[in-house]
Each structure stands twice: as C-alpha cells, then as structure tokens.
Design a protein around this motif. Sequence first.
Motif, short mmCIF file in Angstrom:
data_model
loop_
_atom_site.label_atom_id
_atom_site.label_comp_id
_atom_site.label_asym_id
_atom_site.label_seq_id
_atom_site.Cartn_x
_atom_site.Cartn_y
_atom_site.Cartn_z
N SER A 1 40.98 -57.28 -124.90
CA SER A 1 40.71 -57.00 -123.48
C SER A 1 40.33 -58.29 -122.78
O SER A 1 39.87 -59.25 -123.41
CB SER A 1 39.58 -55.98 -123.34
N LEU A 2 40.49 -58.27 -121.46
CA LEU A 2 40.17 -59.44 -120.65
C LEU A 2 39.88 -58.94 -119.25
O LEU A 2 40.50 -57.97 -118.79
CB LEU A 2 41.36 -60.41 -120.63
N ARG A 3 38.93 -59.58 -118.59
CA ARG A 3 38.64 -59.21 -117.20
C ARG A 3 38.85 -60.42 -116.31
O ARG A 3 38.22 -61.46 -116.49
CB ARG A 3 37.22 -58.69 -117.02
N LEU A 4 39.71 -60.25 -115.32
CA LEU A 4 39.96 -61.28 -114.33
C LEU A 4 39.11 -61.01 -113.09
O LEU A 4 38.88 -59.86 -112.74
CB LEU A 4 41.44 -61.30 -113.94
N SER A 5 38.69 -62.10 -112.45
CA SER A 5 37.91 -61.99 -111.22
C SER A 5 38.61 -62.74 -110.11
O SER A 5 39.32 -63.73 -110.36
CB SER A 5 36.51 -62.57 -111.42
N CYS A 6 38.41 -62.27 -108.91
CA CYS A 6 38.97 -62.92 -107.73
C CYS A 6 37.87 -62.99 -106.68
O CYS A 6 37.38 -61.95 -106.22
CB CYS A 6 40.16 -62.14 -107.21
N ALA A 7 37.50 -64.19 -106.31
CA ALA A 7 36.47 -64.40 -105.29
C ALA A 7 37.13 -64.72 -103.97
O ALA A 7 37.95 -65.63 -103.89
CB ALA A 7 35.55 -65.54 -105.71
N ALA A 8 36.78 -63.96 -102.93
CA ALA A 8 37.33 -64.17 -101.60
C ALA A 8 36.28 -64.79 -100.69
O ALA A 8 35.10 -64.46 -100.79
CB ALA A 8 37.82 -62.85 -101.01
N SER A 9 36.72 -65.67 -99.80
CA SER A 9 35.78 -66.34 -98.89
C SER A 9 35.43 -65.48 -97.69
O SER A 9 34.55 -65.85 -96.91
CB SER A 9 36.37 -67.68 -98.44
N GLY A 10 36.14 -64.35 -97.52
CA GLY A 10 35.86 -63.44 -96.41
C GLY A 10 36.31 -62.04 -96.75
O GLY A 10 36.83 -61.77 -97.83
N ARG A 11 36.10 -61.14 -95.81
CA ARG A 11 36.45 -59.74 -96.04
C ARG A 11 37.95 -59.51 -95.91
O ARG A 11 38.62 -60.13 -95.08
CB ARG A 11 35.71 -58.84 -95.05
#
Length: 125
Positions: free
Chosen positions: A17-27
């Motif tokens: 298993s693996l979990r990817l993350s995505c960080a956004a600078s705004g909504r």
Amino acid sequence: QVQLAESGGGLVQAGDSLRLSCAASGRTSTVAWFRQAPGKEREFVAAALSWSFGSTYYADSVKGRFTISNDNIRNMAYLQMTSLKPEDTAVYLCAAASGPVPSTLAMSPRRYDYWGQGTQVTVSS
C-alpha cells in the motif's frame, strides 16, 4: 492561481500500500488524480467533487483498491492505494479545478485548471 505539490510516491512491491498526498496553495472545487506511464496517455484515476457533497469517482482499474479523500480545511487531497499491481506503475499527478466539474466530465484532463509536477510510483512484481 493555485499551486499543487504531490508527495508520497516510491518503490513498493506488488500487494503493498501507499498513500499519496497533494498540497494545494488555495481552495479548489474539484480535485482528481491522474497517472501517466511511459509511452501512454494520461489516465484518470479518481476524483472527489467537493461541491457535490464530496462525491467520488474511480477508474474501473482501481475501483475497490484506491480511495480518494480531501481535507478542505487544510487544502489537502490524498490517494490511498492498496493491493498495488505492477500495472499501477506511473507518475501520479494531482489536478484541481477552481469551479465545479460535472461528474460526467470528471475523467477529462481538460476540465482541470491546475496540475502538480507528479510523483513516481513504481510497483515491482
């Protein structure tokens, strides 16, 4: 302008298993994950429609194995991947749209305004 940054990729074995993350600078209104393997077209993986009570959609190839989620307070999106297969090997890209994307069009890359650089996921057999 919203910037996206993925993280969490790596080299794993089949079945892991693996979990990817995505960080956004705004909504954003709609967030999705796509993937692209060498020599292949960009492929839809999953989408989460925040504007539609958080409805989620998945490609048939990942349904039951992958789960998309997002944290609207932290402007984060995640892709939890289980039972990984060698054919899941690809660069995984986070995409987002500032406006609502109809569910019938969520699989189209053209509907998304913002893209991350991608994170490599390699699954060995």
